[in-house]
Design an enzyme around this catalytic site. Structure first.
Site, PDB file in Angstrom:
ATOM      1  N   SER A   1     -83.320 -57.163  52.043  1.00 35.47           N
ATOM      2  CA  SER A   1     -84.618 -57.154  52.383  1.00 35.47           C
ATOM      3  C   SER A   1     -85.622 -57.317  51.382  1.00 35.47           C
ATOM      4  O   SER A   1     -85.080 -56.937  50.254  1.00 35.47           O
ATOM      5  CB  SER A   1     -84.930 -55.973  53.440  1.00 35.47           C
ATOM      6  OG  SER A   1     -86.271 -55.826  53.393  1.00 35.47           O
TER       7      SER A   1
ATOM      8  N   TYR B   1     -84.625 -46.575  53.133  1.00 37.10           N
ATOM      9  CA  TYR B   1     -84.512 -48.056  53.653  1.00 37.10           C
ATOM     10  C   TYR B   1     -84.687 -48.944  52.378  1.00 37.10           C
ATOM     11  O   TYR B   1     -83.875 -49.807  51.779  1.00 37.10           O
ATOM     12  CB  TYR B   1     -85.375 -48.635  54.651  1.00 37.10           C
ATOM     13  CG  TYR B   1     -85.083 -49.734  55.037  1.00 37.10           C
ATOM     14  CD1 TYR B   1     -84.303 -50.283  55.858  1.00 37.10           C
ATOM     15  CD2 TYR B   1     -85.927 -51.040  54.877  1.00 37.10           C
ATOM     16  CE1 TYR B   1     -83.960 -51.672  56.211  1.00 37.10           C
ATOM     17  CE2 TYR B   1     -85.841 -52.291  55.244  1.00 37.10           C
ATOM     18  CZ  TYR B   1     -84.964 -52.665  55.742  1.00 37.10           C
ATOM     19  OH  TYR B   1     -84.587 -53.887  56.016  1.00 37.10           O
TER      20      TYR B   1
END
Length: 248
Positions: free
Chosen positions: A141, A154
């Protein structure tokens, strides 16, 4: 462009929805026979409807015994393995400061996002070594490079995944197995909608990608056409991270 993928095989984790589903279907459309791995049996069956001859394995990628069984039987049924795409991932706590995050929640994010990829690749490597043109793609990401408030686990896990891919590319440099990473910004997936709310995607003040667009990056990295690309990350963020904060 002919991606030279017809007749090859691939294993995709997180294949039940989002980027994993889009990648599986895009690979199948290029003539790749795919093995679909995920915890959600019903959603996997839906993905498989768009993938002729798909192998389905319901598996928790954090459970090594399940991974060993799923990978070995998938390779056997596929008749070999040319590519692995690790899409399985979770967000974990969103909007929480670090002192509010439990160790259990922290470990859960790393277990799926990082350890899951480690386990799948560790047990898939023998089959990949037998391929004439093997490729691994990890779905990270842009959160590996920039951070949003309240998403420490995350962001940290995606940064770890980028470095996992880079490190593996070095370790496997003499084997012919390429390892790369795709790091997209916001993608319209069920996970993103769960994090941001469905209304956030109605008229978003930010750029949004579709899972199909991200899958296109994955396909290129899986393809022999990208044989010179190894140990790198495609940062697909509309150029956001390239911008200076200098007020001019």
């Amino acid at each position: 462009m002919d991606l030279q993928l017809t007749g090859t095989t691939a294993l995709i984790t997180g294949a039940a929805s989002g980027i994993g589903r889009a990648t599986a279907r895009a690979l199948a459309a290029e003539g790749v026979r795919v093995a679909l791995l995920d915890r959600d049996a019903q959603a996997l069956a839906e993905t498989a409807r768009g993938c002729t001859g798909a192998v389905i394995r319901v598996v928790d990628v954090t459970d090594e015994a399940q991974v060993v069984e799923a990978v070995s039987t998938s390779v056997e049924e596929l008749g070999g393995l040319d590519a692995v795409v690790c899409c399985a991932g979770i967000s974990g706590p969103v909007g929480s400061s670090i002192e509010e995050i439990s160790l259990r929640d922290w470990n859960a994010v790393f277990a799926v996002n990082v350890t899951g990829a480690f386990l799948v690749l560790a047990h898939a490597l023998p089959a990949l070594r037998a391929s004439a043109s093997a490729s691994v793609v990890l779905l990270a990401s842009d959160s590996a490079f920039v951070a949003s408030p309240g998403m420490v686990p995350y962001c940290a896990s995606k940064a770890a995944l980028v470095q996992l891919g880079r490190s593996l590319s070095v370790d496997l440099a003499t084997t012919g197995i390429r390892v790369n990473t795709v790091a997209p910004s916001i993608v319209d997936t069920p996970m993103s909608r769960g994090d941001l709310g469905a209304q956030a995607f109605d008229s978003p003040p930010f750029n949004v990608q579709s899972p199909v667009e991200v899958a296109a990056h994955v396909l290129y990295l899986v393809s022999p056409r990208s044989r010179g690309i190894n140990g790198t990350t495609i940062l697909s963020d509309f150029g956001y991270s390239a911008r200076s904060g200098f007020p001019a």
